[in-house]
Design a protein around this motif. Structure first.
Motif, PDB file in Angstrom:
ATOM      1  N   ILE B  16       0.627  -1.046   0.348  1.00 38.04           N
ATOM      2  CA  ILE B  16       0.200  -0.176  -0.706  1.00 38.04           C
ATOM      3  C   ILE B  16       0.995   1.038  -0.086  1.00 38.04           C
ATOM      4  O   ILE B  16       0.848   2.572  -1.111  1.00 38.04           O
ATOM      5  N   ARG B  17       2.195   1.535   0.776  1.00 36.40           N
ATOM      6  CA  ARG B  17       2.868   2.434   1.493  1.00 36.40           C
ATOM      7  C   ARG B  17       3.214   2.949  -0.150  1.00 36.40           C
ATOM      8  O   ARG B  17       3.620   4.227  -1.101  1.00 36.40           O
ATOM      9  N   ASN B  18       4.108   1.749  -0.966  1.00 37.81           N
ATOM     10  CA  ASN B  18       4.682   1.800  -2.071  1.00 37.81           C
ATOM     11  C   ASN B  18       3.895   2.501  -3.413  1.00 37.81           C
ATOM     12  O   ASN B  18       3.854   3.215  -4.450  1.00 37.81           O
ATOM     13  N   PHE B  19       2.541   1.745  -3.294  1.00 41.03           N
ATOM     14  CA  PHE B  19       2.053   2.229  -4.546  1.00 41.03           C
ATOM     15  C   PHE B  19       1.099   3.629  -4.372  1.00 41.03           C
ATOM     16  O   PHE B  19       1.096   4.416  -5.301  1.00 41.03           O
ATOM     17  N   ILE B  20       1.309   3.914  -3.348  1.00 41.85           N
ATOM     18  CA  ILE B  20       0.639   4.973  -2.649  1.00 41.85           C
ATOM     19  C   ILE B  20       1.908   6.850  -3.028  1.00 41.85           C
ATOM     20  O   ILE B  20       1.264   7.484  -3.740  1.00 41.85           O
ATOM     21  N   GLN B  21       2.321   5.986  -3.036  1.00 41.48           N
ATOM     22  CA  GLN B  21       3.643   6.503  -3.201  1.00 41.48           C
ATOM     23  C   GLN B  21       4.243   7.149  -4.877  1.00 41.48           C
ATOM     24  O   GLN B  21       4.843   8.030  -5.330  1.00 41.48           O
ATOM     25  N   MET B  41      -5.162   1.537   7.941  1.00 45.46           N
ATOM     26  CA  MET B  41      -4.450   1.814   7.315  1.00 45.46           C
ATOM     27  C   MET B  41      -5.126   2.335   6.554  1.00 45.46           C
ATOM     28  O   MET B  41      -4.515   3.471   5.925  1.00 45.46           O
ATOM     29  N   LYS B  42      -6.028   3.547   6.763  1.00 39.35           N
ATOM     30  CA  LYS B  42      -7.128   4.277   6.479  1.00 39.35           C
ATOM     31  C   LYS B  42      -6.710   5.600   7.403  1.00 39.35           C
ATOM     32  O   LYS B  42      -6.545   6.605   6.938  1.00 39.35           O
ATOM     33  N   LYS B  43      -5.821   4.928   8.115  1.00 38.85           N
ATOM     34  CA  LYS B  43      -5.863   6.318   9.372  1.00 38.85           C
ATOM     35  C   LYS B  43      -4.283   6.388   8.990  1.00 38.85           C
ATOM     36  O   LYS B  43      -3.565   7.813   9.195  1.00 38.85           O
ATOM     37  N   LEU B  44      -3.133   5.885   8.004  1.00 41.07           N
ATOM     38  CA  LEU B  44      -1.913   6.232   8.232  1.00 41.07           C
ATOM     39  C   LEU B  44      -2.493   6.487   6.843  1.00 41.07           C
ATOM     40  O   LEU B  44      -1.179   7.453   6.516  1.00 41.07           O
ATOM     41  N   TYR B  45      -3.584   6.363   5.366  1.00 33.65           N
ATOM     42  CA  TYR B  45      -2.870   6.490   4.198  1.00 33.65           C
ATOM     43  C   TYR B  45      -4.802   7.127   4.412  1.00 33.65           C
ATOM     44  O   TYR B  45      -5.663   6.078   3.442  1.00 33.65           O
ATOM     45  N   PRO B  46      -5.397   8.168   4.566  1.00 34.22           N
ATOM     46  CA  PRO B  46      -6.294   8.996   4.342  1.00 34.22           C
ATOM     47  C   PRO B  46      -7.000   8.823   2.620  1.00 34.22           C
ATOM     48  O   PRO B  46      -8.763   8.961   3.002  1.00 34.22           O
ATOM     49  N   SER B  47      -6.218   9.036   2.407  1.00 37.23           N
ATOM     50  CA  SER B  47      -6.868   8.865   1.058  1.00 37.23           C
ATOM     51  C   SER B  47      -6.979   6.918  -0.375  1.00 37.23           C
ATOM     52  O   SER B  47      -7.811   7.246  -1.281  1.00 37.23           O
ATOM     53  N   ILE B  48      -7.593   6.431   0.696  1.00 33.88           N
ATOM     54  CA  ILE B  48      -7.381   4.861   0.080  1.00 33.88           C
ATOM     55  C   ILE B  48      -8.635   4.994   0.462  1.00 33.88           C
ATOM     56  O   ILE B  48      -9.305   5.090   1.310  1.00 33.88           O
TER      57      ILE B  48
END
Lengths: 360, 360, 360, 360
Positions: B16-21, B41-48
């Motif tokens: 997730i982290r790599n795709f989001i970046q 996950m939602k907390k770390l990456y709000p846009s997912i």
């Protein structure tokens, strides 16, 4: 006492040095086919008598014992000659090159009531005896498996493969610490430099109740590693003989489920769970302890800790490993023998003995 | 692009982290049965976008691809569903739980002309690609054997044994670096905690011409070790992935006969013979490289380095290892398959690709 | 709460990441003169607001606090502006570039009843708090001396020397663990690359009763070392922050007279005397703990553990070190100040606080 | 030749063992006040002659030389007696307990044309000579600073502090490798166990052109460390004498600016920039080399590499360090002396000599 040392190559000098420093040894007779090695010994220890041919020692009627540090294939015939002459014998490991010859030496020594001792040096090491005490105290819980690595670069043996050369140390340590004999063996290896002389191999000793010991040996590894990991149901122990400060480390197991991580870098961090403890180890030379023990055994003050039967057990396992090697790794039973069936398990706990007044 | 990530346990968050970046990913859809992991996950990456059930992703017509990081036994059925929907698929290692299912996925992807990639992460690591370059340059000479240790404490898998869990890394590295597939496999191990789920094992991969690779895996070792030794006829290489400063060391072999020693202490000193050299390794996250590569493969800019056939080869070896385990260590042939026979050896050397502009 | 982060270079991103993951932070405002760094932050954390000029934050009336991670020479003036606006302030270490400016900030914060906190991160680290607990339990006996090495290659600071850059970590750890302030300082160093910016130095902190702390810092050492040795009258402790498995080791002292040796090789063997023990350390990110603590301090739920006076003490020592450097190593008293005389010693033991529910 | 060894404590036995193994020594005369130590020596080397009182050696007219391994305060008077008798003298380090007495011995030896050699053993070590070769080849560039740590637990000296005990090794190595003498010295330390006998200290040697050497010594450190870091403008070198495999490592400097990091964990990863290279070191006992060299110097075949002037230089630095210690770290000039002014710098490069036929 008058002692002979046959073979002054890599290991012989250590025997000579320890015998010469003992109060009990009056005269020392050293043999080697290579006159350069004999000269070197004479220079280091001017009081010794030197002989190119070991057969000359057979004529010395007042010789008490010999220590044999020659190539493995010659162990049996030399030991046999001296046992037949009524001499006590200390043989380098592995005791002989086959189970059959090992059994013959054991019987000969028992019939003639002579000491037959095998040089399983590590059984006299402080660290190994500390480990035995820890394992027997059940501090580690039930032993699940052992993994032992003994590799280094070079010192190829011309007549035996890497399993016969290095694994006797691992095997004698494992049998001594676990106080068990394996039921079967698997062995896989390859010979890259000399046909039929495997230079790298991995061996599994299969004990009852699912206990297993993995042994990895190589003459081709760039690092010198001597590391034995003992995994118990409660704690683990790592014995690293190369370490000077922390030869033994005991690991508390702690909780089992690692936390979730948010990043790759966190994920890569090494994790551990419990405390680590490294007990103090007395520092002495195992061979010194062993040589003194051998001299006391000759004097009937003690019984051999690493007797011919111990040597024979290791040879039996090595023979099974050789057979498995030829069968490309297939499991091979460790052969038992008549006399063994009636034998009591090794009952002398010499760890107590060893830790008492080591440097007095 | 629109990408789905199925499974947010131990490995999913890294995907997730790599795709989001990545610049190429517009929307990310994440699934997990555990609402706590989804919340995290939602907390770390709000846009997912988050979904408890991955089946909901099947309905997203404009989804381009999915990455599957679920338990191994579910890989095949999930991957199959998405391939049938015409989606590109990246699967966690091992690709599937059996050779048969692996083959089905490969065929499905080839027929549908979809990307099927397996997450053999280490094949994207800087150190592994450096090693491949060194081995292919013949600097080490002819490769004689490989010895790989991958052990740690914990993170038991409920559905696969330690060989299926940890050895895929060793196997994929070895196959990639040697550019060879083994002919047969021996495997010995024991299950101490859960019946039929071996927690410690040793595996041998037998290649043609006497080349052999030893792999030791455990979930019960107190130390985290990731160490691969490659012994060549000229030099040796040690790859220690735990080391931060000197991941790769190359050892000159030097002379072979060690000197005689006069004392026990001298004898115990570690010895070495030649120079040691540790090349600089570029420091980047392999998975970042892999995710970007996957996105370029989808966009038809590149061909997958670790494609379904690579995944299938590893599964074939694991299946042979399982069979050998049941046969108590007996040698088992690695099964070949029809489509493989006509396949060209992996021809793309992506080490060159990888070293170019790693951190641009 | 609404928080500003000023400076997005090496340390700022860590502050941003931790604030954004906190439940208490509603909005985050980030500033940097370099638009590339701002873009990178916005990409990683799309929800943040970015500003090139920190002065814009002065106009945000509902901003609660700022964290300042800019070059050291700017700390004082930026912190001063925000304290005057009634904002709470967290400043990167060292707090300011002179004792005089440090004192001004402390007075300003106390008068305005605002939180002034300094980012002495290690005081929030699990290992350091474990060490403080051990030292205070008197397990080590009376502390005799401390030796701390913090060196690495690179990351030269343009405006401060290596003592002002690296030693604040050593000093804050030592003061925190010993709960003492030194009476005087010696410092010796050299500037090889940039005039008057020493790149290597050794500093001694002289405490009452003969307790001494040696600190060695360098930007030019090929190895990254972070190692603090605490020698007590009963036991010693080594804290190696680079170690992942055994960050803290406690050494039993044991007997004092080493044995005589017969050979050079024996003489060279490392010796030790007692047991070694490595306690389990909770693994968490110190800065996360610190950021949460800062937010609770703002909310008046807690008092700052590393407050402005702590920051000022470290600056006073650094200023004495600079003076000693100019005097070529001569001893220089650490300046005390009026307000300090009446101050009680730091009474809050936050180690208890920290170990409670670290990962809740 | 006939050689006397005075003092059979910690170091004397090594001298005895090396002299006895030399072809050039016909008779060896050993003295010690402790009859137990004499007995031990006689037992190890039956051919030696033993005397409780060294004065008896003064009467042996055909004695060629003595080696003095007694407490430091007795070096001068014993050496003086034998030089006056026309004997050649090898003295343990530090040569004497004061610069004045060192100068007297140097003059006496020069007037009487006798060999006065000081036992700076490390100048005969393979690793140190390799380092000297590397430094002189300019491979490291211009030397910027040296940092040397020599600490261990125990072996307190009753009559000299830790600087006089351990630093002579560091100082002699540094002077030999850099081929420079420092202009001034700073020294800071504390005596915790015995008044005025510092057990921990840090010393700076200040050379011209901003070159500086830091030396840290302790008798109270739980770890045995012998590590010298030499930082050059092009490369760095680390010499770790405890290491068996990689005593010397040379680090390429590489780029200087580390990358930005996004996470705390990334930030914590150790970084390095260039290749690391560890050259092969010949393995021999330095003292053996030194003893043979001493015997050849007596026979006028060679000039002493570590002559009385070398011993005097180290004593001058130690005396300056003692003065700085009393002045609480203030810089103290290293005293020069008349005879030195006219002396040519040490011109014999014995590294070439040493590397030739080391083990012939």
């Amino acid at each position: 006492m008058k002692i002979g040392v046959i073979g002054c190559g890599y290991w012989g000098p250590n025997l000579i040095r320890n015998f010469i420093q003992s109060n009990k040894v009056q005269e020392l007779f050293c043999c080697d086919l290579d006159p350069k090695r004999l000269d070197r010994m004479k220079k280091l220890y001017p009081s010794i008598h030197v002989f190119p041919d070991y057969k000359e020692l057979l004529d010395l009627s007042d010789l008490d014992a010999v220590a044999i540090a020659t190539p493995v294939r010659t162990h049996h015939s030399i030991a046999r000659e001296f046992l037949l002459q009524g001499k006590h014998v200390l043989v380098e490991k592995p005791m002989t090159h086959s189970l059959e010859t090992a059994l013959e030496l054991v019987k000969l020594a028992e019939m003639n009531k002579r000491v037959l001792m095998v040089d399983h040096t590590f059984e006299y090491a402080s660290a190994v005896n500390k480990i035995k005490t820890i394992v027997e105290s059940a501090e580690l819980g039930e032993i699940l498996y052992v993994s032992s690595i003994r590799v280094n670069l070079g010192l190829f043996q011309p007549d035996i493969n890497v399993v016969w050369d290095l694994a006797p140390h691992d095997i004698s340590i494992i049998l001594y610490v676990l106080n068990k004999v394996p039921e079967s063996v698997n062995c896989q290896g390859k010979a890259h430099y000399k046909a039929s002389i495997e230079d790298v191999a991995t061996t599994s000793l299969n004990f009852e109740n699912g206990v297993i010991a993995f042994i990895h040996n190589s003459w081709l590894d760039p690092n010198k590693i001597r590391k034995t990991t003992i995994v118990g149901s409660k704690k683990m122990l790592v014995y690293d003989d190369i370490e000077t400060q922390e030869k033994i480390k005991i690991y508390d197991k702690g909780v089992e489920a690692p936390p979730y991580y948010d990043t790759f870098a966190d994920f890569h961090f090494s994790y551990r769970y419990g405390d680590i403890y490294s007990p103090r180890i007395d520092d002495y030379e195992p061979l010194k302890k062993e040589c003194e023990h051998f001299l006391r055994c000759i004097g009937e003050e003690e019984c051999p800790h690493t007797d011919g039967r111990d040597g024979m057990r290791v040879v039996a396992i090595l023979e099974a490993a050789s057979k498995s090697l030829r069968l490309r790794g297939t499991e091979v039973s460790v052969q038992t023998w008549e006399t063994e069936k009636n034998a009591a398990p090794r009952s002398i706990d010499h760890s107590a003995l060893l830790t008492a007044e080591v440097n007095k």
